[in-house]
Design a protein around this motif. Structure first.
Motif, PDB file in Angstrom:
ATOM      1  N   SER A 155       0.825  -1.203   0.000  1.00 50.25           N
ATOM      2  CA  SER A 155       0.000   0.000   0.000  1.00 50.25           C
ATOM      3  C   SER A 155       0.864   1.259   0.000  1.00 50.25           C
ATOM      4  O   SER A 155       0.505   2.267   0.579  1.00 50.25           O
ATOM      5  CB  SER A 155      -0.933   0.009   1.220  1.00 50.25           C
ATOM      6  OG  SER A 155      -0.180  -0.082   2.416  1.00 50.25           O
ATOM      7  N   ASP A 156       2.030   1.192  -0.657  1.00 56.63           N
ATOM      8  CA  ASP A 156       2.906   2.360  -0.707  1.00 56.63           C
ATOM      9  C   ASP A 156       2.297   3.426  -1.616  1.00 56.63           C
ATOM     10  O   ASP A 156       1.451   3.149  -2.478  1.00 56.63           O
ATOM     11  CB  ASP A 156       4.288   1.957  -1.211  1.00 56.63           C
ATOM     12  CG  ASP A 156       4.235   1.362  -2.608  1.00 56.63           C
ATOM     13  OD1 ASP A 156       4.421   2.107  -3.577  1.00 56.63           O
ATOM     14  OD2 ASP A 156       3.969   0.147  -2.714  1.00 56.63           O
ATOM     15  N   ASP A 157       2.762   4.647  -1.435  1.00 54.13           N
ATOM     16  CA  ASP A 157       2.176   5.778  -2.157  1.00 54.13           C
ATOM     17  C   ASP A 157       2.317   5.639  -3.674  1.00 54.13           C
ATOM     18  O   ASP A 157       1.416   6.005  -4.429  1.00 54.13           O
ATOM     19  CB  ASP A 157       2.828   7.083  -1.698  1.00 54.13           C
ATOM     20  CG  ASP A 157       2.455   7.450  -0.279  1.00 54.13           C
ATOM     21  OD1 ASP A 157       1.452   6.886   0.222  1.00 54.13           O
ATOM     22  OD2 ASP A 157       3.142   8.278   0.327  1.00 54.13           O
ATOM     23  N   GLN A 158       3.455   5.123  -4.121  1.00 51.76           N
ATOM     24  CA  GLN A 158       3.677   5.005  -5.561  1.00 51.76           C
ATOM     25  C   GLN A 158       2.687   4.016  -6.192  1.00 51.76           C
ATOM     26  O   GLN A 158       2.105   4.289  -7.244  1.00 51.76           O
ATOM     27  CB  GLN A 158       5.106   4.540  -5.839  1.00 51.76           C
ATOM     28  CG  GLN A 158       5.429   4.474  -7.333  1.00 51.76           C
ATOM     29  CD  GLN A 158       6.875   4.067  -7.598  1.00 51.76           C
ATOM     30  OE1 GLN A 158       7.613   3.779  -6.668  1.00 51.76           O
ATOM     31  NE2 GLN A 158       7.260   4.047  -8.857  1.00 51.76           N
ATOM     32  N   THR A 159       2.489   2.867  -5.520  1.00 49.15           N
ATOM     33  CA  THR A 159       1.547   1.866  -6.032  1.00 49.15           C
ATOM     34  C   THR A 159       0.131   2.421  -6.048  1.00 49.15           C
ATOM     35  O   THR A 159      -0.598   2.280  -7.043  1.00 49.15           O
ATOM     36  CB  THR A 159       1.591   0.594  -5.167  1.00 49.15           C
ATOM     37  OG1 THR A 159       2.907   0.036  -5.231  1.00 49.15           O
ATOM     38  CG2 THR A 159       0.579  -0.428  -5.654  1.00 49.15           C
ATOM     39  N   ILE A 160      -0.264   3.055  -4.955  1.00 51.35           N
ATOM     40  CA  ILE A 160      -1.606   3.627  -4.884  1.00 51.35           C
ATOM     41  C   ILE A 160      -1.788   4.698  -5.953  1.00 51.35           C
ATOM     42  O   ILE A 160      -2.831   4.781  -6.615  1.00 51.35           O
ATOM     43  CB  ILE A 160      -1.878   4.208  -3.480  1.00 51.35           C
ATOM     44  CG1 ILE A 160      -1.959   3.067  -2.456  1.00 51.35           C
ATOM     45  CG2 ILE A 160      -3.177   5.023  -3.468  1.00 51.35           C
ATOM     46  CD1 ILE A 160      -2.075   3.524  -1.029  1.00 51.35           C
ATOM     47  N   GLY A 161      -0.749   5.510  -6.161  1.00 53.02           N
ATOM     48  CA  GLY A 161      -0.828   6.567  -7.173  1.00 53.02           C
ATOM     49  C   GLY A 161      -1.052   6.005  -8.559  1.00 53.02           C
ATOM     50  O   GLY A 161      -1.875   6.512  -9.330  1.00 53.02           O
TER      51      GLY A 161
ATOM     52  N   TYR B  96     -10.514  -0.856  -3.335  1.00 54.44           N
ATOM     53  CA  TYR B  96      -9.107  -1.158  -3.087  1.00 54.44           C
ATOM     54  C   TYR B  96      -9.032  -1.931  -1.775  1.00 54.44           C
ATOM     55  O   TYR B  96      -9.480  -1.442  -0.734  1.00 54.44           O
ATOM     56  CB  TYR B  96      -8.332   0.152  -2.993  1.00 54.44           C
ATOM     57  CG  TYR B  96      -6.827   0.040  -3.079  1.00 54.44           C
ATOM     58  CD1 TYR B  96      -6.171   0.199  -4.294  1.00 54.44           C
ATOM     59  CD2 TYR B  96      -6.057  -0.222  -1.961  1.00 54.44           C
ATOM     60  CE1 TYR B  96      -4.791   0.111  -4.388  1.00 54.44           C
ATOM     61  CE2 TYR B  96      -4.676  -0.313  -2.036  1.00 54.44           C
ATOM     62  CZ  TYR B  96      -4.057  -0.143  -3.260  1.00 54.44           C
ATOM     63  OH  TYR B  96      -2.677  -0.242  -3.346  1.00 54.44           O
TER      64      TYR B  96
END
Length: 236
Positions: free
Chosen positions: A86-92, A102
């Motif tokens: 659930s890191d920011d890059q993946t979510i972005g 999600y």
């Protein structure tokens, strides 16, 4: 909405089977269980599901986000992402594909159920809204039933007279509406200054793409008839 059928794209067999069992116990259907990009696209083409449960990190395959992009080229199917990350890059990256839900692993059956129920509610609500939306063009839509203007999924506040002016022009379907007719209906036959209608139009144009309303000198206004636009309210 009839029975919901779901495609499960998950490369961990035990997780996929548990998801399938949970889905069936909830009273939904499963069109297929696949583990990779190629099989997901093939399955969608052969039997279009209502929802895709899609793991973002697929082994030995294009990832779930790339899979979602290709699925949407086949059909505009709501996506619920599954992931242990659930890191920011993946979510972005995931957000760019406009998923309807999600879920972060590990999740409980209750989490899956509530996510599916919310997704189905959004789908139903979007279809209900869509029936009342009239495309104006340039990404603008007007809800004639509830008197609301949207730019894509974003509402734009209009005054009562701005809404009335826009509705009259929309209902004319591209025909010219005279200054006299507009003044009569907007001000209910009461006398107004010569500049009142021009000022009202100026304010309305400031909230729209100005080219959507054409001035016909010495006669009136008309709305420029748009081409057919695709409507996407899954963010509603």
């Amino acid at each position: 909405m009839d029975k919901i059928d779901i495609l499960v794209v998950e490369d961990e067999a035990i997780v996929a089977l548990e998801i399938k069992r949970s889905i069936l116990k909830m009273g939904f259907g499963v069109t297929d269980m696949v583990t990779n990009y190629d099989d997901a696209i093939k399955s969608v083409k052969e039997n279009i599901p209502d929802i895709v449960l899609l793991d973002i990190h697929l082994k030995n395959s294009k990832d779930g986000i790339e899979t979602a992009k290709s699925i949407k080229q086949v059909a505009d199917i709501p996506i619920i992402y599954l992931t242990a990350f659930s890191d920011d890059q993946t979510i972005g990256r995931a957000v760019e594909t406009n998923p309807i839900g999600y879920l972060v692993k590990p999740f409980k059956r209750e989490d899956l159920k509530s996510t599916l129920q919310l997704a189905i509610y959004k789908m139903k609500n979007s279809k209900s809204i869509e029936r009342h939306l009239t495309p104006i063009g340039e990404g603008y839509f007007y809800d004639l039933e509830n008197h609301n203007l949207f730019f894509k999924e974003h509402p734009i506040k209009l005054s009562q007279k701005e809404s009335l002016l826009l509705e009259i022009l929309i209902e004319a379907k591209g025909d010219i509406v005279s200054f006299t007719t507009l003044e009569y209906h907007i001000w209910e036959g009461n006398p107004v200054s010569d500049s009142a209608l021009r000022t009202l139009l100026y304010r309305l144009r400031g909230k729209l793409e100005h080219r959507l309303i054409e001035t016909v000198p010495s006669f009136g206004f008309r709305i420029v008839t748009p081409p057919l636009y695709q409507i996407d309210l899954r963010g509603f």
